[in-house]
Motif scaffolding. Structure first.
Motif, short mmCIF file in Angstrom:
data_model
loop_
_atom_site.label_atom_id
_atom_site.label_comp_id
_atom_site.label_asym_id
_atom_site.label_seq_id
_atom_site.Cartn_x
_atom_site.Cartn_y
_atom_site.Cartn_z
N HIS A 333 -52.12 -38.02 -48.97
CA HIS A 333 -50.77 -38.51 -49.24
C HIS A 333 -50.60 -39.93 -48.72
N LEU A 334 -51.15 -40.20 -47.56
CA LEU A 334 -51.09 -41.55 -46.99
C LEU A 334 -51.80 -42.56 -47.90
N ILE A 335 -52.96 -42.19 -48.41
CA ILE A 335 -53.71 -43.10 -49.30
C ILE A 335 -52.91 -43.37 -50.56
N TYR A 336 -52.21 -42.35 -51.06
CA TYR A 336 -51.34 -42.55 -52.22
C TYR A 336 -50.24 -43.57 -51.90
N ILE A 337 -49.60 -43.42 -50.73
CA ILE A 337 -48.52 -44.33 -50.34
C ILE A 337 -49.05 -45.75 -50.18
N ILE A 338 -50.21 -45.89 -49.59
CA ILE A 338 -50.83 -47.21 -49.42
C ILE A 338 -51.08 -47.85 -50.78
N GLY A 339 -51.61 -47.06 -51.72
CA GLY A 339 -51.88 -47.59 -53.04
C GLY A 339 -50.62 -48.02 -53.76
N GLU A 340 -49.56 -47.21 -53.68
CA GLU A 340 -48.32 -47.55 -54.38
C GLU A 340 -47.63 -48.76 -53.75
N SER A 341 -47.83 -48.97 -52.48
CA SER A 341 -47.22 -50.13 -51.81
C SER A 341 -48.07 -51.39 -51.95
N ARG A 342 -49.31 -51.23 -52.43
CA ARG A 342 -50.25 -52.36 -52.56
C ARG A 342 -50.41 -53.09 -51.24
N GLN A 343 -50.35 -52.34 -50.17
CA GLN A 343 -50.36 -52.95 -48.83
C GLN A 343 -51.27 -52.14 -47.94
N ALA A 344 -52.31 -52.78 -47.40
CA ALA A 344 -53.27 -52.02 -46.60
C ALA A 344 -54.00 -52.91 -45.61
N PRO A 345 -53.85 -52.66 -44.31
CA PRO A 345 -54.70 -53.35 -43.32
C PRO A 345 -56.12 -52.81 -43.41
N GLN A 346 -57.07 -53.69 -43.51
CA GLN A 346 -58.45 -53.28 -43.77
C GLN A 346 -59.05 -52.45 -42.63
N ASP A 347 -58.64 -52.74 -41.41
CA ASP A 347 -59.19 -51.94 -40.30
C ASP A 347 -58.73 -50.49 -40.41
N LEU A 348 -57.50 -50.27 -40.87
CA LEU A 348 -57.02 -48.91 -41.06
C LEU A 348 -57.76 -48.23 -42.22
N ILE A 371 -57.48 -40.45 -54.31
CA ILE A 371 -58.06 -41.34 -53.30
C ILE A 371 -58.55 -42.63 -53.96
N CYS A 372 -59.26 -42.48 -55.07
CA CYS A 372 -59.79 -43.66 -55.76
C CYS A 372 -58.66 -44.56 -56.23
N LEU A 373 -57.59 -43.97 -56.75
CA LEU A 373 -56.47 -44.78 -57.23
C LEU A 373 -55.80 -45.51 -56.07
N GLY A 374 -55.63 -44.85 -54.94
CA GLY A 374 -55.00 -45.49 -53.79
C GLY A 374 -55.81 -46.67 -53.27
N PHE A 375 -57.11 -46.49 -53.15
CA PHE A 375 -57.97 -47.59 -52.69
C PHE A 375 -58.01 -48.71 -53.73
N PHE A 376 -58.03 -48.34 -55.00
CA PHE A 376 -58.08 -49.35 -56.07
C PHE A 376 -56.81 -50.19 -56.08
N LYS A 377 -55.64 -49.55 -56.02
CA LYS A 377 -54.38 -50.29 -56.09
C LYS A 377 -54.18 -51.18 -54.88
N SER A 378 -54.72 -50.78 -53.73
CA SER A 378 -54.56 -51.61 -52.52
C SER A 378 -55.70 -52.60 -52.36
N SER A 379 -56.57 -52.70 -53.39
CA SER A 379 -57.71 -53.64 -53.37
C SER A 379 -58.58 -53.42 -52.14
N SER A 380 -58.75 -52.16 -51.78
CA SER A 380 -59.61 -51.80 -50.64
C SER A 380 -60.87 -51.14 -51.17
N SER A 381 -61.98 -51.56 -50.66
CA SER A 381 -63.24 -51.04 -51.16
C SER A 381 -63.67 -49.78 -50.41
N LEU A 382 -64.44 -48.97 -51.10
CA LEU A 382 -65.09 -47.82 -50.48
C LEU A 382 -66.59 -48.09 -50.44
#
Length: 814
Positions: A333-348, A371-382
């Motif tokens: 759920h957190l990853i979903y929220i991060i993706g929808e907000s397009r906001q993510a500190p990389q260390d987190l 999970i993939c959508l959340g990381f994709f929307k926040s431009s965070s790599s896996l």
């Protein structure tokens, strides 16, 4: 079959006049017992006469499911038939052993007395039948059939950006602890009760306790949906909102959450000024709240459609200390929220990735998609390791993976550039069957993923090309651009190429207003078409016009100079009869410098290229025989150019590599020379009669050079030694007329890498294929030093590498 007369929907519906509120309320109460039973419904729109009656056909009662199927998506809150969501994009087959319900469709029945009831139907569409008593049975059936086809088509194209990504929240009961779900109430607050509450607010405004204020908000939020606009415009409700802001310091966290839930239910505008006060208060309470409460608050803000960067910043700081306490449902759920907000500190995000690995065996396929959508929307790599794990999970049961999750996983593969071969193979098998039931946005993402991963599967591309022309009107400018780019990048023309390209080009013309808002999309379209050798002159003329160029530079979020330069250079070569707009010389110069700086930096960092350049200079006699530059700057890659004379001998054409003093010597030699018969013979024959024995010819095809004292040395020796001797020759020994000869053959030597080809093949991608096409049009012969030949040679002897280059250069020239 039971029939029930249903109340009107709010507002005018198909020409029917509105009913007074009192009548509507009376009908709602009558129908309360009839509409609360779950049922399957079939909807049809027959005509728009004002005397039509709305009839709900209750086909059969069905069970109510606690969890939705992950392959179908719940409908939005629309009450009109044109806004119903059937989510055919996301339908799929569920395995028998799966504990979730069988594939079904979710829709909303809009009875104000029964609230928003979500009913599950088995393989049927919601239907609202409006029929005329005088209409014949045959005409009714025919119109029903055509209308059903229309609804099916619109359902396929419907996508709800708010609801669709939230389907995973219904897969586990734990999600209900920290996510918002619209309340399902069979007994909404009556209008009279609502008026009484508002009256109390006005009378007792100075004596209302905080708990009473919270209670009033909760009760008012259960008013019938059509009364919400009336409530929001009420002065008494505005007063209640003022009281909540005034007493906000008296509310604890659960009270604030209850009020925020009421705001969501009532549809408070996300830009309302009082929400700033509530966000600030939530920021102050972050460290007092539990993880479930924090996730719920973030979810409510998302559902309200309001961006809350301050709250999320503090929330993420809290998570940096408590991330290890996240459960599986909280994590996703957190990853979903991060993706929808397009906001993510990389260390987190790195910490969350470690938690993903911890729970990897418990995550289901739909959650992998989330999970993939959340990381994709926040431009965070896996990491590649995690992506390969996800690919393995998907491969184990891809037939039961919903199309929505499949698209999201592909987005992340595209973002991380991980090549999971088995995943792509299985994708190529199931995608052609799913593409017809996907909306064009889903089709676009599948196609774009294929081009980004350089994965060409003709079955997939043919299915895309066949499905698009009939529904091209549903494409956004972005969809048209990315699809044309993908086909052009993969350098593939489907069997119905003419129909496919003509339909998309016509759609570009129809969407010019939208392309003016997103000018980069038009450039993407035209470049994709150029890769495929399509040049719509009117569109190119418009794209290169000064007005559009200025518009693109001002409005686009991206740097478009390279795209404009590539398009302009391509038109200049491949459209000789074109007389339309071209880029200004200043922009051409800027584009040339930009792409050259990038290409030069890129090639100078590759040891395989540097070695090829050095060995070519050694073999041919020096740097003056090889020039590293961009023959076609607009194609964004550099070449090694070599020129040969009529005798297939290299020419020293690279004046930049000749020392200044040697150039001066050559020029001085020509001052005051008389044209004698002997000199003319030398010029015509290319060598002096008196010194024929003092000239040698390199095995590498080197131009004859006059060497002092060379006649006393044997000509024998290895190829390597001969080449080294030729590289040591002095420029002063060159025959000046040689430098003035026009080249008979111009070679463009290209050192390629695997990213210039489709995956696992030797088929060039669109841009590189276009470059070779244009080089041929300009009279160049392309010499390819392919990566599958050259890279293994780097471990071999110097002699083997020189022999390979010698064969490539002079065999290609012949």
């Amino acid at each position: 079959m039971a029939l029930a007369i249903c109340r009107r929907f709010p507002g005018t519906f198909c020409g029917t006049p509105s009913q007074p509120a009192l009548i509507k309320n009376h009908i709602n109460k009558k129908l309360l017992g009839q509409t609360c039973e779950d049922c399957a419904l079939t909807t049809r729109m027959i005509s728009t006469d004002t005397r039509m009656a709305a009839i709900l056909q209750l086909l059969k009662p069905i069970r109510y499911w606690t969890f939705c199927n992950p392959f179908t998506y719940s409908a939005t809150q629309s009450v009109a038939w044109r806004n119903m969501r059937s989510y055919m994009w996301h339908k799929g087959q569920n395995s028998p052993e799966n504990s979730l319900c069988r594939p079904a469709r979710k829709v909303n029945i809009c009875s104000t007395s029964a609230g928003w009831r979500i009913l599950t139907t088995g393989n049927t569409l919601l239907g609202l039948e409006l029929s005329r008593a005088s209409a014949s049975k045959a005409s009714t059936l025919n119109l029903h059939s055509s209308r059903a086809m229309r609804i099916n088509e619109e359902d396929v194209e419907t996508f709800d950006s708010l609801e669709d990504p939230r389907v995973f929240l219904q897969l586990r009961p734990e999600y209900q602890l920290h996510s918002y779900n619209r309340p399902v109430t069979c007994q909404p607050l009556s209008i009279s009760e609502g008026e009484l509450i508002l009256h109390k607010v006005t009378v007792y405004q100075d004596n209302l306790q905080p708990q009473i204020i919270v209670d009033y908000f909760c009760k008012l939020s259960s008013l019938p949906a059509e009364q919400h606009p009336v409530l929001l415009s009420s002065t008494s409700f505005a007063l209640l909102c003022q009281l909540s802001v005034k007493n906000i310091h008296l509310f604890d966290a659960p009270d604030l959450i209850s009020i925020l839930k009421a705001f969501v239910s009532l549809g408070i505008p996300h830009s309302h000024s009082m929400l700033d006060v509530f966000e600030t208060n939530f920021c102050h309470k972050v460290w007092e709240m539990s993880l479930d409460q924090l996730l719920l608050v973030a979810d409510l803000w998302r559902y309200l459609g309001r961006r809350v960067p301050r709250f999320l910043k503090i929330f993420f700081s809290y998570l940096n200390l408590h991330w290890k306490d996240l459960s599986l449902s909280q994590l996703i759920h957190l990853i979903y929220i991060i993706g929808e907000s397009r906001q993510a500190p990389q260390d987190l995000m790195q910490k969350l990735e470690s938690l993903i690995l911890k729970y990897i065996d418990l995550i289901n396929l739909e959650e992998v998609g989330s999970i993939c959508l959340g990381f994709f929307k926040s431009s965070s790599s896996l990491s590649e390791f995690v992506m390969r794990k996800f690919g393995d999970l998907a491969c184990a049961d891809m037939q039961h993976l919903s199309s929505y999750a499949l698209v999201n996983i592909l987005k992340m593969f595209r973002f991380t550039h991980v090549d999971h071969v088995n995943f792509m193979k299985q994708f190529g098998q199931i995608a052609p069957q799913r593409i017809p039931s996907l909306g064009v946005q889903g089709v676009m993402h599948l196609t774009l993923a294929c081009s980004a991963l350089r994965f060409l599967d003709e079955r997939v591309m043919n299915a895309v090309a066949a499905s698009l022309p009939p529904r091209v009107a549903y494409c956004r400018s972005k969809d048209v651009a990315k699809i044309l780019w993908s086909f052009g990048t993969l350098n593939y023309k489907p069997p119905n190429a003419e129909e496919f390209y003509s339909s998309l080009i016509n759609e570009i013309h129809r969407k010019m207003l939208e392309f003016n808002r997103y000018p980069e999309h038009l450039l993407t379209c035209l470049l994709g078409l150029a890769f495929s050798e399509y040049f719509p002159v009117e569109l190119i003329d418009f794209a290169l016009s000064p007005g559009f160029v200025r518009l693109a530079q001002e409005r686009s979020k991206f740097e478009v100079t390279k795209e404009l330069y590539t398009l302009d250079g391509t038109v200049g070569i491949e459209c000789p009869d074109y007389r339309g707009n071209r880029l200004s010389s200043q922009l051409q110069q800027e584009g040339s410098e930009m792409v050259w700086n990038l290409a030069k930096k890129d090639m100078s960092s590759k040891p395989e290229f540097l070695e090829a350049l050095f060995l070519l200079e050694t073999m041919l006699g020096g740097p003056q025989y090889v020039k590293h530059h961009m023959i076609l700057p607009h194609t964004r890659s550099s070449d090694l150019e070599v020129q040969l004379d009529v005798n297939m001998k290299p020419l020293p054409f690279n004046r930049e590599a000749i020392p200044i003093e040697d150039v001066a010597k050559l020029r001085l030699k020509h001052v005051g020379v008389n044209l004698t018969d002997d000199l003319m013979n030398q010029l015509l024959k290319g060598k002096s009669r008196g010194h024929s024995q003092g000239e040698i010819e390199s095995d590498s095809g080197q131009q004859p050079l006059k060497l002092e004292e060379e006649t006393a040395k044997p000509v024998g020796g290895s190829l390597c030694n001969k080449v080294d001797r030729l590289g040591a020759m002095e420029m002063a020994g060159l025959s000046p007329p040689t430098c003035l000869q026009a080249p008979q053959v111009k070679l463009a030597i290209q050192l390629t890498n695997r990213n210039q080809y489709c995956y696992g093949s030797r088929d060039l991608l669109g841009l590189h294929n276009m470059k070779r096409r244009q080089l041929n049009q300009l009279g160049y012969r392309v010499v390819e030093l392919s990566h599958w030949e050259w890279l293994p040679l780097l471990k071999r002897t110097r002699l083997e590498k020189l022999a390979f280059l010698h064969e490539k250069v002079f065999t290609s020239a012949l």
